[in-house]
Design a protein around this motif. Structure first.
Motif, PDB file in Angstrom:
ATOM      1  N   THR A   1     -36.275  34.813  -7.903  1.00  0.00           N
ATOM      2  CA  THR A   1     -37.465  35.198  -7.300  1.00  0.00           C
ATOM      3  C   THR A   1     -37.875  36.536  -7.917  1.00  0.00           C
ATOM      4  N   PRO A   2     -39.320  36.591  -8.280  1.00  0.00           N
ATOM      5  CA  PRO A   2     -40.365  35.752  -8.187  1.00  0.00           C
ATOM      6  C   PRO A   2     -40.418  34.768  -9.120  1.00  0.00           C
ATOM      7  N   LEU A   3     -40.851  33.274  -8.879  1.00  0.00           N
ATOM      8  CA  LEU A   3     -41.038  32.697 -10.116  1.00  0.00           C
ATOM      9  C   LEU A   3     -42.665  32.341 -10.184  1.00  0.00           C
ATOM     10  N   LYS A   4     -43.264  32.843  -9.179  1.00  0.00           N
ATOM     11  CA  LYS A   4     -44.609  32.711  -9.516  1.00  0.00           C
ATOM     12  C   LYS A   4     -45.543  33.559  -8.434  1.00  0.00           C
ATOM     13  N   GLU A   5     -46.931  33.796  -8.707  1.00  0.00           N
ATOM     14  CA  GLU A   5     -47.719  34.617  -7.968  1.00  0.00           C
ATOM     15  C   GLU A   5     -47.963  33.922  -6.728  1.00  0.00           C
ATOM     16  N   MET A   6     -48.019  34.958  -5.550  1.00  0.00           N
ATOM     17  CA  MET A   6     -48.517  34.421  -4.295  1.00  0.00           C
ATOM     18  C   MET A   6     -49.850  33.522  -4.525  1.00  0.00           C
ATOM     19  N   GLY A   7     -50.033  32.634  -3.705  1.00  0.00           N
ATOM     20  CA  GLY A   7     -51.376  31.781  -3.733  1.00  0.00           C
ATOM     21  C   GLY A   7     -51.402  30.728  -5.014  1.00  0.00           C
ATOM     22  N   ASP A   8     -50.240  30.697  -5.844  1.00  0.00           N
ATOM     23  CA  ASP A   8     -50.395  29.841  -6.972  1.00  0.00           C
ATOM     24  C   ASP A   8     -49.958  28.440  -6.413  1.00  0.00           C
ATOM     25  N   SER A   9     -50.279  27.480  -6.314  1.00  0.00           N
ATOM     26  CA  SER A   9     -49.826  26.033  -5.741  1.00  0.00           C
ATOM     27  C   SER A   9     -49.282  25.193  -6.893  1.00  0.00           C
ATOM     28  N   HIS A  10     -49.018  25.548  -8.004  1.00  0.00           N
ATOM     29  CA  HIS A  10     -48.295  24.812  -9.145  1.00  0.00           C
ATOM     30  C   HIS A  10     -46.806  24.917  -8.687  1.00  0.00           C
ATOM     31  N   GLY A  11     -46.020  23.755  -8.848  1.00  0.00           N
ATOM     32  CA  GLY A  11     -44.689  23.852  -8.562  1.00  0.00           C
ATOM     33  C   GLY A  11     -44.144  22.380  -9.064  1.00  0.00           C
ATOM     34  N   GLY A  12     -42.853  22.462  -9.051  1.00  0.00           N
ATOM     35  CA  GLY A  12     -42.306  20.854  -9.344  1.00  0.00           C
ATOM     36  C   GLY A  12     -40.836  21.125  -9.670  1.00  0.00           C
ATOM     37  N   ARG A  13     -40.260  19.945  -9.930  1.00  0.00           N
ATOM     38  CA  ARG A  13     -38.705  20.034 -10.229  1.00  0.00           C
ATOM     39  C   ARG A  13     -38.523  19.334 -11.617  1.00  0.00           C
ATOM     40  N   VAL A  14     -37.559  19.802 -12.379  1.00  0.00           N
ATOM     41  CA  VAL A  14     -36.938  19.122 -13.628  1.00  0.00           C
ATOM     42  C   VAL A  14     -35.543  19.156 -13.373  1.00  0.00           C
ATOM     43  N   PHE A  15     -35.234  17.960 -13.593  1.00  0.00           N
ATOM     44  CA  PHE A  15     -33.535  17.314 -13.612  1.00  0.00           C
ATOM     45  C   PHE A  15     -33.405  17.405 -14.891  1.00  0.00           C
ATOM     46  N   ILE A  16     -31.976  17.916 -15.266  1.00  0.00           N
ATOM     47  CA  ILE A  16     -31.882  17.839 -16.789  1.00  0.00           C
ATOM     48  C   ILE A  16     -30.438  17.131 -16.582  1.00  0.00           C
TER      49      ILE A  16
END
Ligand code: PML
Length: 243
Positions: free
Chosen positions: A198-213
């Motif tokens: 944390t933080p991984l993005k700005e507040m208010g940003d709805s981008h997100g997701g998961r990557v499985f390696i």
């Protein structure tokens, strides 16, 4: 004692609003359904016009039980600082600089995707059979199934990350929340545990997701996908808060 998988999804028209799942014994089904219906009906993304709650009985012998990953938090001063820590953790798992930067680029550029990307380091390819849909991890819960109606991001993410980390051939998972009000994400693997970033993005940003390696030399990809999408897993010793 029978156990049921209980899944809820809510939408308005084509728009996904909410989704959650539990695994609960017969005597808790009523409480769990009520909590999930409340959650679906009162969501910050809006009022759904469709709520589906599905129950399936699970044979006890199909269930795998695994202990929750060890939890730690690595706060950083900036978003870029958090991604540096993520890179360091990927290098410690044996990824090259180029691979680590590549997967971080993928998780940072995920648009709206309900499932996760599955990246194989051995072939340098994404392995989801359907790239739009991604891999949807289901059939999982904490041992003490919650009947609270609010979302506990941390607890639900720890359950999912623990299931994923135990998949055949899995190396690590990267997650950025798609909730615009939630800036904490994580790196998870069997060796590093569940590392909150944390933080991984700005507040208010709805981008997100998961990557499985994963590494197809260490585990069969079809088996991995079947495990992630179909094998019921109960995670033991899941705390309510990261402490
Ligand atoms: C999500 O929104 O589904 C991801 C939540 C990540 C939780 C991170 C944490 O608080 O441990």
């Amino acid at each position: 004692m029978s156990l049921f998988s209980i899944k809820m999804r809510a939408s308005e028209g084509e728009r996904h609003i909410s989704g959650a799942e539990r695994i609960a014994p017969t005597e808790k089904i009523g409480d769990v359904i009520a909590a999930l219906a409340q959650r679906a009906a009162h969501h910050s993304l809006g009022e759904p016009d469709f709520i589906n709650i599905k129950l399936e009985r699970i044979a006890p012998e199909e269930i795998r039980r695994v202990p929750a990953l060890a939890i730690s938090t690595r706060p950083a001063k900036t978003i870029e600082g958090s991604f540096e820590i993520m890179k360091e953790l990927l290098l410690a798992e044996g990824l090259t600089q180029q691979e680590a930067e590549g997967v971080i680029g993928q998780v940072r550029s995920v648009q709206v995707m309900r499932g996760a990307m599955l990246y194989d380091v051995a072939s340098d390819r994404r392995m989801e059979p359907d790239k739009e849909r991604g891999i949807r991890v289901t059939y999982m819960d904490a041992e003490e199934s919650s009947t609270a109606s609010g979302k506990n991001h941390f607890r639900e993410a720890l359950v999912l990350a623990t299931k994923v980390a135990n998949g055949p051939g899995m190396i690590a998972e990267l997650c950025i929340s798609d909730d615009p009000d939630y800036i904490t994400g994580y790196f998870a693997s069997r060796t590093a545990g569940y590392v909150r970033l944390t933080p991984l993005k700005e507040m208010g940003d709805s981008h997100g997701g998961r990557v499985f390696i994963c590494d197809s030399r260490r585990g069969n990809i079809d088996e991995l996908i079947k495990y992630l999408e179909k094998t019921p897993v109960i995670v033991e010793n899941v705390p309510d808060q990261p402490c």
